[in-house]
Design an enzyme around this catalytic site. Structure first.
Site: not given
Ligand code: GLN
Length: 541
Positions: A384, A512, A514
């Site tokens: 990001c 993102h 994750e």
């Protein structure tokens, strides 16, 4: 009839109530039930999106674009499924809804009060999640500590739920800390006793006490807690420190937690199938190929700020056998250093992650570090904001756009290589208005990212206002920094992945990844990152 398990906390916050809730949820799910978990946050913010990560840790983003408490991340990872923003209820949401109803005239003639209007609203928000997802069992974790003024309306609401839903459909778990005295090694149970007393004063008698402690709870302490808390001794559970949080369900299972809960809730007991989970834990513990990753960000003093990234690395670690050691680097401390001094701090790392973030502080420090990493071909993954800074660095130092910047950092830059998304131009309110949640991303065949994911279309989550400016794309591509992932939505084409063809791994993403990583379904790009570092390191030594 759905079953409700309420989880309260005593003594201190931050003792692992979220992981305990997630672990119990996962055990019940492993018995074959449809389980969900809800987090209640007693603050007045409508969501976590407007809070500094230093206060509450990372803002976790759901598929449906919720900016939620990080415990929702624990729930998703332990349950292996994606939850909704509705799974995070805050005081702000409750009051916003009650006050809106009052203004609409829905309570005409009534005095609007905490009891029953606010408590009714809380109960209906909880029941809505349960109904929508058609769940068998819902865990509801009440944030904060029993005794806080803020959490009182929530405790009152769940107290009422026991009465309304019935004793065999509700179960109360109280998680509290038992400290160990250094001098004598004795486990002190008084704080637990006091917090249970506080809970009973509000009218809630817990059914199970989960004791957080350093070492397994000794019999003497267990007996005392049972006596003073008025629960059978087998319902006092030791939740002692373990090497990795994913072991918590296993120690709860050893003490019969799912069976004990099933008994009280009159659920059929089926032995939980934990084989895949145990295999994951073993693989994670066995990961032995040591690598060092520089974690470059600006909230490095509170690791919870980057919780999902740390967890995604663990998931990838179990898959690859690589054991990452994280070296936290505060980017604002790099700002005044020259490239040589920066080199001293990161020359020996095997890889780097440029962390997400907002605002000016530390940004130039990250840009300097990126230059070093790129020039020395050290595998670098930008997430990001980290990705946006990779773009700026490349524009300045390779393409030669000396003024290149993000409009976020310099609103008057003449070379806005990172610009505001079109949909963000006329935004007045800052809460919940970023480009949020899951988007489909089309990957470029033959790219590194394509190799990582192994398919054309992937889904990742987002949380940003700024984006790579399409006007400069030809310049980037002609210098070998190519777009390898793109999405289309109301903002037009949004650059989602870029990669430097000449480097081993110089990849940035606007997304993102994750947030979607799970222990049993690790994020492909994190796996690919560790694999690349491992192969590179293997060749060197
Ligand atoms: N500040 C950047 C933006 O708003 C990046 C946000 C982030 O890293 N989550 O676009």
């Amino acid at each position: 009839m759905p079953k409700y398990i309420f989880v309260t906390g005593g003594v201190l916050s931050g003792v692992g109530k979220g992981v305990t809730t997630a672990s119990i949820a996962m055990l019940l799910q492993s018995m074959g039930y449809n389980v969900t978990a809800i987090k209640i946050d007693p603050y007045i913010n409508v969501d976590a999106g407007t809070m500094n990560p230093y206060a509450h840790g990372e803002v976790f983003v759901t598929d449906d674009g919720g900016e939620t408490d990080l415990d929702i991340g624990h729930y998703e990872r332990f349950l292996g499924k994606n939850l909704s923003k509705k799974n995070n209820i805050t005081t702000g949401q409750v009051f916003l809804s009650v006050i809106t109803k009052e203004r609409k005239g829905e309570y005409l003639g009534q005095t609007v009060q905490i009891i029953p209007h606010v408590t009714n609203e809380i109960k209906s928000l909880i029941r809505e999640v349960v109904k929508e997802d058609n769940v068998d069992i819902a865990l509801i974790e009440i944030g904060g500590t029993v005794g806080d003024i803020e959490s009182l309306p929530f405790l009152e609401a769940v107290r009422q739920m026991r009465l309304e839903e019935g004793i065999s459909n509700t179960f109360f778990v109280h998680v509290a800390l038992t400290p160990t005295l250094k001098a004598t090694g004795e486990q002190k149970t008084k704080p637990v006793q006091h917090s249970v007393q506080e809970l009973r004063r509000i009218g809630i008698q817990p059914d199970m006490i989960v004791v957080r402690c350093e070492k397994p709870l000794v019999d003497e302490a267990r007996r005392k807690i049972a006596l003073y808390s008025n629960v059978p001794i087998e319902y006092v559970i030791s939740n002692h420190d373990v090497e990795i949080i994913y072991e918590v369900p296993l120690i709860l299972h050893e003490q019969g937690v799912p069976k004990l809960i099933a008994q009280k809730l009159e659920l059929d007991y089926r032995e939980p199938d934990l084989s895949k989970w145990i295999d994951f834990v073993n693989r994670l513990k066995k990961a032995k190929i040591d690598i060092t990753i520089a974690m470059i960000g600006k909230y490095t003093k509170l690791r919870d700020s980057y919780l999902s990234i740390i967890e995604a690395l663990k998931h990838a670690s179990a898959t690859t056998g690589v054991k990452p050691h994280l070296r936290w680097i505060e980017s604002s401390e790099l700002e005044d250093l020259d490239i040589k001094e920066i080199g001293k701090q990161i020359a020996d790392v095997d890889a780097a992650i440029i962390l997400p973030g907002f605002g000016k502080r530390g940004a130039e420090g990250k840009i300097k570090a990126i230059k070093y990493l790129r020039e020395n071909d050290i595998p670098t993954f930008g997430i990001c904001f980290g990705f946006q800074l990779m773009v700026i660095e490349f524009a300045r130092n390779v393409i030669g756009l000396k003024d290149a910047n993000s409009v976020e950092l310099d609103p008057s830059t003449h070379q806005p290589v990172v610009d505001l998304l079109p949909s963000q131009r006329n935004i007045g309110f800052l809460g919940g208005t970023m480009r949020l949640g899951a988007r489909a991303i089309k990957l470029l065949k033959g790219s590194y990212v394509y190799k990582a994911y192994g398919k054309d279309i992937i889904i990742e989550r987002h949380r940003h206002r700024y984006t790579v400016n399409m006007k400069y794309i030809d310049l980037f591509e002609s210098c070998g920094f190519r777009i390898s992932g793109i999405s289309e939505d109301k903002d037009g084409d949004v650059v989602e992945f870029m990669e430097l063809v000449s480097n081993k791994f110089f990849i940035g993403t606007q997304a993102h990844p994750e947030f979607r990583s799970k222990p049993l379904d690790p994020s492909p790009i994190f796996v690919f990152f560790l694999e690349t570092v491992m192969n590179y390191k293997g060749r060197q030594s």
